[in-house]
Design a protein around this motif. Sequence first.
Motif, PDB file in Angstrom:
ATOM      1  N   MET A   1       0.830  -1.205   0.000  1.00 43.64           N
ATOM      2  CA  MET A   1       0.000   0.000   0.000  1.00 43.64           C
ATOM      3  C   MET A   1       0.865   1.256   0.000  1.00 43.64           C
ATOM      4  O   MET A   1       0.550   2.239  -0.676  1.00 43.64           O
ATOM      5  CB  MET A   1      -0.943  -0.015   1.224  1.00 43.64           C
ATOM      6  N   SER A   2       1.994   1.213   0.716  1.00 41.85           N
ATOM      7  CA  SER A   2       2.886   2.386   0.725  1.00 41.85           C
ATOM      8  C   SER A   2       3.478   2.632  -0.656  1.00 41.85           C
ATOM      9  O   SER A   2       3.654   3.782  -1.072  1.00 41.85           O
ATOM     10  CB  SER A   2       3.980   2.184   1.767  1.00 41.85           C
ATOM     11  N   ASP A   3       3.828   1.570  -1.407  1.00 34.80           N
ATOM     12  CA  ASP A   3       4.354   1.729  -2.765  1.00 34.80           C
ATOM     13  C   ASP A   3       3.316   2.356  -3.685  1.00 34.80           C
ATOM     14  O   ASP A   3       3.628   3.206  -4.529  1.00 34.80           O
ATOM     15  CB  ASP A   3       4.796   0.378  -3.325  1.00 34.80           C
ATOM     16  N   LEU A   4       2.033   1.937  -3.521  1.00 33.00           N
ATOM     17  CA  LEU A   4       0.986   2.498  -4.363  1.00 33.00           C
ATOM     18  C   LEU A   4       0.758   3.980  -4.086  1.00 33.00           C
ATOM     19  O   LEU A   4       0.588   4.788  -5.012  1.00 33.00           O
ATOM     20  CB  LEU A   4      -0.335   1.744  -4.145  1.00 33.00           C
ATOM     21  N   THR A   5       0.762   4.354  -2.827  1.00 30.24           N
ATOM     22  CA  THR A   5       0.543   5.757  -2.495  1.00 30.24           C
ATOM     23  C   THR A   5       1.728   6.631  -2.902  1.00 30.24           C
ATOM     24  O   THR A   5       1.558   7.825  -3.180  1.00 30.24           O
ATOM     25  CB  THR A   5       0.291   5.904  -0.985  1.00 30.24           C
ATOM     26  N   ALA A   6       2.934   6.020  -2.965  1.00 33.74           N
ATOM     27  CA  ALA A   6       4.117   6.797  -3.344  1.00 33.74           C
ATOM     28  C   ALA A   6       4.281   6.917  -4.851  1.00 33.74           C
ATOM     29  O   ALA A   6       5.015   7.791  -5.341  1.00 33.74           O
ATOM     30  CB  ALA A   6       5.366   6.149  -2.745  1.00 33.74           C
ATOM     31  N   ALA A   7       3.615   6.039  -5.618  1.00 37.16           N
ATOM     32  CA  ALA A   7       3.746   6.069  -7.078  1.00 37.16           C
ATOM     33  C   ALA A   7       3.045   7.291  -7.653  1.00 37.16           C
ATOM     34  O   ALA A   7       2.086   7.792  -7.078  1.00 37.16           O
ATOM     35  CB  ALA A   7       3.168   4.794  -7.676  1.00 37.16           C
ATOM     36  N   PRO A   8       3.522   7.775  -8.781  1.00 40.75           N
ATOM     37  CA  PRO A   8       2.891   8.946  -9.400  1.00 40.75           C
ATOM     38  C   PRO A   8       1.497   8.601  -9.930  1.00 40.75           C
ATOM     39  O   PRO A   8       1.230   7.481 -10.345  1.00 40.75           O
ATOM     40  CB  PRO A   8       3.855   9.303 -10.530  1.00 40.75           C
ATOM     41  N   ALA A   9       0.627   9.582  -9.923  1.00 42.03           N
ATOM     42  CA  ALA A   9      -0.741   9.386 -10.403  1.00 42.03           C
ATOM     43  C   ALA A   9      -0.762   9.258 -11.899  1.00 42.03           C
ATOM     44  O   ALA A   9       0.013   9.901 -12.614  1.00 42.03           O
ATOM     45  CB  ALA A   9      -1.604  10.554  -9.961  1.00 42.03           C
ATOM     46  N   ARG A  10      -1.656   8.407 -12.393  1.00 49.78           N
ATOM     47  CA  ARG A  10      -1.800   8.216 -13.826  1.00 49.78           C
ATOM     48  C   ARG A  10      -3.260   8.369 -14.205  1.00 49.78           C
ATOM     49  O   ARG A  10      -4.138   7.903 -13.463  1.00 49.78           O
ATOM     50  CB  ARG A  10      -1.303   6.840 -14.249  1.00 49.78           C
ATOM     51  N   PRO A  11      -3.538   8.971 -15.326  1.00 50.53           N
ATOM     52  CA  PRO A  11      -4.947   9.124 -15.731  1.00 50.53           C
ATOM     53  C   PRO A  11      -5.562   7.774 -16.089  1.00 50.53           C
ATOM     54  O   PRO A  11      -4.911   6.908 -16.659  1.00 50.53           O
ATOM     55  CB  PRO A  11      -4.857  10.046 -16.950  1.00 50.53           C
ATOM     56  N   VAL A  12      -6.815   7.611 -15.732  1.00 48.06           N
ATOM     57  CA  VAL A  12      -7.536   6.367 -15.993  1.00 48.06           C
ATOM     58  C   VAL A  12      -8.863   6.715 -16.651  1.00 48.06           C
ATOM     59  O   VAL A  12      -9.569   7.638 -16.222  1.00 48.06           O
ATOM     60  CB  VAL A  12      -7.777   5.566 -14.703  1.00 48.06           C
ATOM     61  N   THR A  13      -9.192   5.963 -17.661  1.00 51.95           N
ATOM     62  CA  THR A  13     -10.473   6.146 -18.344  1.00 51.95           C
ATOM     63  C   THR A  13     -11.343   4.920 -18.111  1.00 51.95           C
ATOM     64  O   THR A  13     -10.900   3.783 -18.329  1.00 51.95           O
ATOM     65  CB  THR A  13     -10.265   6.349 -19.854  1.00 51.95           C
ATOM     66  N   ILE A  14     -12.573   5.155 -17.645  1.00 54.54           N
ATOM     67  CA  ILE A  14     -13.508   4.057 -17.386  1.00 54.54           C
ATOM     68  C   ILE A  14     -14.357   3.856 -18.624  1.00 54.54           C
ATOM     69  O   ILE A  14     -15.049   4.776 -19.080  1.00 54.54           O
ATOM     70  CB  ILE A  14     -14.388   4.353 -16.172  1.00 54.54           C
ATOM     71  N   ALA A  15     -14.316   2.680 -19.161  1.00 55.17           N
ATOM     72  CA  ALA A  15     -15.071   2.382 -20.375  1.00 55.17           C
ATOM     73  C   ALA A  15     -16.527   2.136 -20.042  1.00 55.17           C
ATOM     74  O   ALA A  15     -16.869   1.646 -18.952  1.00 55.17           O
ATOM     75  CB  ALA A  15     -14.475   1.167 -21.068  1.00 55.17           C
ATOM     76  N   ASP A  16     -17.387   2.489 -20.968  1.00 58.92           N
ATOM     77  CA  ASP A  16     -18.810   2.225 -20.793  1.00 58.92           C
ATOM     78  C   ASP A  16     -19.071   0.721 -20.853  1.00 58.92           C
ATOM     79  O   ASP A  16     -18.485   0.005 -21.660  1.00 58.92           O
ATOM     80  CB  ASP A  16     -19.615   2.925 -21.882  1.00 58.92           C
ATOM     81  N   ALA A  17     -19.958   0.259 -19.959  1.00 59.50           N
ATOM     82  CA  ALA A  17     -20.310  -1.161 -19.943  1.00 59.50           C
ATOM     83  C   ALA A  17     -21.771  -1.292 -19.550  1.00 59.50           C
ATOM     84  O   ALA A  17     -22.242  -0.609 -18.630  1.00 59.50           O
ATOM     85  CB  ALA A  17     -19.427  -1.941 -18.979  1.00 59.50           C
ATOM     86  N   ALA A  18     -22.472  -2.142 -20.212  1.00 61.43           N
ATOM     87  CA  ALA A  18     -23.891  -2.355 -19.905  1.00 61.43           C
ATOM     88  C   ALA A  18     -24.020  -3.180 -18.622  1.00 61.43           C
ATOM     89  O   ALA A  18     -23.343  -4.196 -18.463  1.00 61.43           O
ATOM     90  CB  ALA A  18     -24.563  -3.075 -21.061  1.00 61.43           C
ATOM     91  N   PRO A  19     -24.859  -2.741 -17.690  1.00 61.50           N
ATOM     92  CA  PRO A  19     -25.037  -3.513 -16.451  1.00 61.50           C
ATOM     93  C   PRO A  19     -25.694  -4.852 -16.741  1.00 61.50           C
ATOM     94  O   PRO A  19     -26.518  -4.974 -17.642  1.00 61.50           O
ATOM     95  CB  PRO A  19     -25.931  -2.613 -15.607  1.00 61.50           C
ATOM     96  N   HIS A  20     -25.351  -5.839 -15.922  1.00 68.88           N
ATOM     97  CA  HIS A  20     -25.937  -7.166 -16.070  1.00 68.88           C
ATOM     98  C   HIS A  20     -27.340  -7.145 -15.457  1.00 68.88           C
ATOM     99  O   HIS A  20     -27.510  -6.856 -14.261  1.00 68.88           O
ATOM    100  CB  HIS A  20     -25.067  -8.210 -15.372  1.00 68.88           C
ATOM    101  N   PRO A  21     -28.366  -7.451 -16.251  1.00 70.41           N
ATOM    102  CA  PRO A  21     -29.750  -7.345 -15.735  1.00 70.41           C
ATOM    103  C   PRO A  21     -29.984  -8.171 -14.474  1.00 70.41           C
ATOM    104  O   PRO A  21     -30.667  -7.717 -13.547  1.00 70.41           O
ATOM    105  CB  PRO A  21     -30.605  -7.852 -16.906  1.00 70.41           C
ATOM    106  N   GLU A  22     -29.450  -9.392 -14.421  1.00 73.96           N
ATOM    107  CA  GLU A  22     -29.687 -10.245 -13.256  1.00 73.96           C
ATOM    108  C   GLU A  22     -29.059  -9.657 -12.000  1.00 73.96           C
ATOM    109  O   GLU A  22     -29.653  -9.698 -10.919  1.00 73.96           O
ATOM    110  CB  GLU A  22     -29.145 -11.645 -13.521  1.00 73.96           C
ATOM    111  N   ARG A  23     -27.871  -9.067 -12.142  1.00 70.11           N
ATOM    112  CA  ARG A  23     -27.205  -8.487 -10.979  1.00 70.11           C
ATOM    113  C   ARG A  23     -27.935  -7.229 -10.515  1.00 70.11           C
ATOM    114  O   ARG A  23     -28.019  -6.956  -9.312  1.00 70.11           O
ATOM    115  CB  ARG A  23     -25.745  -8.181 -11.294  1.00 70.11           C
ATOM    116  N   VAL A  24     -28.464  -6.454 -11.469  1.00 69.76           N
ATOM    117  CA  VAL A  24     -29.238  -5.265 -11.097  1.00 69.76           C
ATOM    118  C   VAL A  24     -30.499  -5.673 -10.337  1.00 69.76           C
ATOM    119  O   VAL A  24     -30.855  -5.086  -9.298  1.00 69.76           O
ATOM    120  CB  VAL A  24     -29.589  -4.445 -12.349  1.00 69.76           C
TER     121      VAL A  24
END
Length: 245
Positions: A1-24
């Motif tokens: 966890m310390s390595d992750l917090t010390a690493a530089p931030a990187r941009p992330v793009t969340i792709a569109d995904a259709a929700p699963h009807p059964e899980r909804v």
Amino acid sequence: MSDLTAAPARPVTIADAAPHPERVTALSQLTEGERTLGSFASILTDPALLTGPERASILQLLGGGWIEDAEGWDAAIAAHREATRTTLAAVSIAPSSNINLAGTVANLGFGVRNDLPWPVDLTLITRPDDLRLEVQNTTSVVAHASSTTRVTVPVRAKIGNGEVTLDLQLYSPTGVSIGSSQSVTVNVHADWEAIGLTALGIAIGGFLVLGLIRTVIARRRRAAPEAAAENTSDDKHTHDDREAT
């Protein structure tokens, strides 16, 4: 966890995904069950005894680890629903048979079943469908854990006989209905008490009169020999006086 917090931030793009009807659908049912269970838990002094495990179970079911195990997830969801239904049905009014009320005042007994491992606070509401029976409408109940607790409801019969139906329903301290309602038929025979008292009074009066008659007869029987002896003595004295003359 310390390595992750010390690493530089990187941009992330969340792709569109259709929700699963059964899980909804499952999520909607889980949240609805949680709200219902939360209302039901108001019968406990500490509602978190039920709501805490329920929230932890829902979070576990929503974990991503189930994505690759659809069959196992369906089975887990079904088991959770059944557990929720069992919990909601754990407190109820025990079935009761019809009651014969042959008096004016009585205490009617009913059972409150509690299958939970904790005592619960309840209010029993009793409503008659006929004014010939006066009923205590509200009765506080502390149902013991894993047992059936007996509850007494005072009633008073008014003039007239017949059948009166009592509707019974349990409520939590916050006014949430608990379990299903029950109906009990009470056969009211209020006149029997008056008839019984009248008959008893007549019987007592009859015994008193009979005792008085027996006492008078006994005294007369005891007095008869004494009177005969006195008459004999008087006759003897009269005969002796005549001879002396």
